[in-house]
Design a protein around this motif. Structure first.
Motif, mmCIF file in Angstrom:
data_model
loop_
_atom_site.group_PDB
_atom_site.id
_atom_site.type_symbol
_atom_site.label_atom_id
_atom_site.label_comp_id
_atom_site.label_asym_id
_atom_site.label_seq_id
_atom_site.Cartn_x
_atom_site.Cartn_y
_atom_site.Cartn_z
ATOM 1 N N ALA A 54 15.471 -43.052 -50.637
ATOM 2 C CA ALA A 54 16.049 -43.294 -52.042
ATOM 3 C C ALA A 54 17.222 -42.681 -52.359
ATOM 4 O O ALA A 54 18.093 -43.177 -53.149
ATOM 5 N N HIS A 55 17.431 -41.386 -51.815
ATOM 6 C CA HIS A 55 18.631 -40.588 -52.076
ATOM 7 C C HIS A 55 19.698 -41.324 -51.590
ATOM 8 O O HIS A 55 20.959 -41.328 -52.026
ATOM 9 N N SER A 64 16.051 -33.858 -39.326
ATOM 10 C CA SER A 64 15.012 -34.543 -40.068
ATOM 11 C C SER A 64 14.343 -35.588 -38.951
ATOM 12 O O SER A 64 13.117 -35.897 -39.017
ATOM 13 N N THR A 65 15.122 -36.230 -38.115
ATOM 14 C CA THR A 65 14.475 -37.159 -36.872
ATOM 15 C C THR A 65 13.523 -36.176 -35.991
ATOM 16 O O THR A 65 12.555 -36.666 -35.646
ATOM 17 N N PRO A 74 3.611 -35.384 -45.515
ATOM 18 C CA PRO A 74 4.795 -34.829 -46.061
ATOM 19 C C PRO A 74 5.946 -35.471 -45.270
ATOM 20 O O PRO A 74 7.053 -35.773 -45.928
ATOM 21 N N VAL A 75 5.995 -35.871 -44.025
ATOM 22 C CA VAL A 75 6.876 -36.499 -43.227
ATOM 23 C C VAL A 75 7.331 -37.956 -43.959
ATOM 24 O O VAL A 75 8.404 -38.273 -44.165
ATOM 25 N N GLU A 76 6.250 -38.792 -44.129
ATOM 26 C CA GLU A 76 6.377 -40.135 -44.796
ATOM 27 C C GLU A 76 6.922 -39.783 -46.193
ATOM 28 O O GLU A 76 7.974 -40.568 -46.533
ATOM 29 N N TRP A 77 6.392 -39.007 -47.131
ATOM 30 C CA TRP A 77 6.663 -38.752 -48.359
ATOM 31 C C TRP A 77 8.279 -38.380 -48.442
ATOM 32 O O TRP A 77 8.971 -38.991 -49.234
ATOM 33 N N ALA A 78 8.793 -37.404 -47.529
ATOM 34 C CA ALA A 78 10.025 -36.806 -47.572
ATOM 35 C C ALA A 78 10.945 -38.019 -47.072
ATOM 36 O O ALA A 78 12.297 -38.138 -47.715
ATOM 37 N N GLY A 79 10.540 -38.610 -45.997
ATOM 38 C CA GLY A 79 11.501 -39.946 -45.696
ATOM 39 C C GLY A 79 11.649 -41.025 -46.613
ATOM 40 O O GLY A 79 12.579 -41.265 -46.713
ATOM 41 N N ASN A 80 10.786 -41.358 -47.363
ATOM 42 C CA ASN A 80 10.981 -42.165 -48.642
ATOM 43 C C ASN A 80 12.082 -41.688 -49.265
ATOM 44 O O ASN A 80 12.964 -42.361 -50.208
#
Length: 446
Positions: A175-176, A123-124, A165-171
């Motif tokens: 949250a998870h 992810s990073t 997509p990176v920002e969305w998936a990171g948020n």
């Protein structure tokens, strides 16, 4: 030439039902991949290009194959993220060289899935790569064109397909992780509360055990010794000529029986075993005889064979204990009044038989001149309480009777009726003991 009627064409139906999980793939991923392929087909139908100067005819002609490869990668984004990266990345490159807009969608999905479903390291790396590629793409377009307009378009496209997509998936990933952390914290709090409750319960049980042991020692050292002395002395008195031989025999019999019951209670306190103490309906005649010898006037009637000796032990003990407590109360609070005891089977409330015990006596006249009558056996009522003696009880007799009745699934009615004090016990003949919690609530309410 004969005419053959046209044969009906066989129809083939396809079920659109998708299982919730197949090979570890979720239902929503099936629908997402199918939706992507439908969007790719629509974009190709309207001839919407990817905006590149490259257009290899061979790749452009075979775009459905590469689109299907990318959609297969979408199916594997949760279960095999590295395989998804290979499929979606390869399909995106081929579609980009074929100037197909599906390439931008697959690039979006590639970075979104890597950041959301990949390991922390993956992810990073994906997030850093998206930023680097966005900057590199913007600089390359600026260097090749030297104009602001294409540079801004390239930067916008990089932001939409790489950074968004990176920002969305990171948020979503944060949250998870936060939800998992809260769930773990709640589970830790629950386990801590359970451990604290178990510790408190163990401490309470230990305190009860110590109290039971202390009570057992006190009962053994005090009451047991006194009852033993009474039994020994009454036994010795029986060998001495006396006009009160029957009374002494009854005293010895009752003291020995009381000593047995006391020993049973001591064992109960020491071990915690829920053994029922002695006492059954067949002992009622001897109980009545004891009070008659003491000077009480008692009328006893039973329609049960052998005074209910064939009844279940639970019912017999309840009948005996309620009768004994009722006689004791009449002996204390209404000395000299006649007592009537009846034990029968009643069916007036339904097809199931009921065991009915009724103990009644007239309410006493509260006058100082009241004195107990002489015994019907011609003996002085020496065992009746003296008028100056206290007849106050402990206040636990009636609640104890209610508890026993509830434990045997029965009902108990106690009170004055038309100048009489009546204790009425009703037990179903097939009663089973109720759970302890239910009995405790009913006994407390009583």
């Amino acid at each position: 030439m004969s005419h053959q009627p046209p044969q009906p064409t066989p129809t083939v139906t396809f079920s659109a039902r998708v299982p919730s999980r197949a090979w570890g793939i979720r239902r929503e991923d099936f629908w997402l991949a199918a939706g992507y392929f439908a969007v790719f087909w629509i974009l190709d139908a309207v001839q919407f290009g990817a905006g590149t100067e490259f257009d290899l005819p061979l790749l452009a002609k075979n775009w459905p194959f590469f689109a299907a490869l990318g959609c297969i990668g979408v199916l594997l984004r949760r279960t095999a993220t590295p395989v998804m990266a290979v499929f979606c990345g390869s399909a995106a490159v081929m579609l980009l060289l074929g100037n197909h807009p599906a390439a931008l969608v697959l690039v979006f999905e590639l970075f979104f899935s890597l950041v959301l479903f990949g390991s922390i390291r993956v992810s990073t790396v994906a997030a850093s790569s998206a930023v680097g590629l966005s900057v590199l793409l913007t600089l390359v377009v600026l260097a090749m064109t030297g104009r602001a307009e294409p540079t801004v378009v390239a930067a916008a496209m990089a932001a939409l397909t790489l950074l968004m997509p990176v920002e969305w998936a990171g948020n979503l990933r944060k949250a998870h992780r936060l939800a998992e952390s809260e769930s773990a914290r709640a589970e830790a709090v629950r386990q801590s509360a359970e451990h604290r409750l178990l510790a408190d319960r163990s401490a309470h049980e230990l305190a009860l055990e110590r109290e039971r042991q202390h009570m057992a020692r006190e009962l053994h050292d005090v009451l047991s010794a006194r009852l033993s002395a009474i039994a020994l002395q009454s036994g010795a008195a029986l060998h001495t000529p006396s006009p009160h031989g029957r009374v002494l025999a009854q005293i010895r019999s009752e003291s020995v029986a009381g000593l047995d019951e006391l020993n049973t209670m001591i064992r109960l306190l020491q071990t915690g075993a829920l053994d029922e103490v002695a006492g059954n309906s067949a002992d009622l005649p001897s109980l009545v005889e004891q009070y008659r010898l003491a000077g009480s006037v008692i009328s006893f009637d039973s329609s049960l064979n052998d005074v209910g000796d064939l009844l279940p032990p639970q019912l017999q003990t309840t009948v005996y204990r309620v009768a004994a407590e009722s006689l004791r109360n009449a002996y204390r609070h209404s000395p000299g009044t006649p007592v009537t005891i009846s034990l029968n089977i009643a069916r007036e409330f339904g097809p199931s038989p009921e065991i009915v015990l009724v103990v009644s006596n007239p309410l006493p006249q509260r006058t100082p001149e009241a004195r107990p009558p002489a015994s019907t056996e011609g003996e002085a009522p020496a065992l009746l309480p003296h008028p100056n003696e206290s007849i106050d009880g402990t206040g636990t007799g009636i609640p104890s009777m209610h508890f026993r009745a509830a434990h045997a699934s029965g009902t108990l009615t106690v009170g004055a009726r038309s100048g009489w004090w009546v204790v009425e016990l009703r037990l179903p003949a097939t009663a089973e003991p109720r759970p302890s919690s239910e009995v405790s609530r009913k006994g407390a309410a009583a």
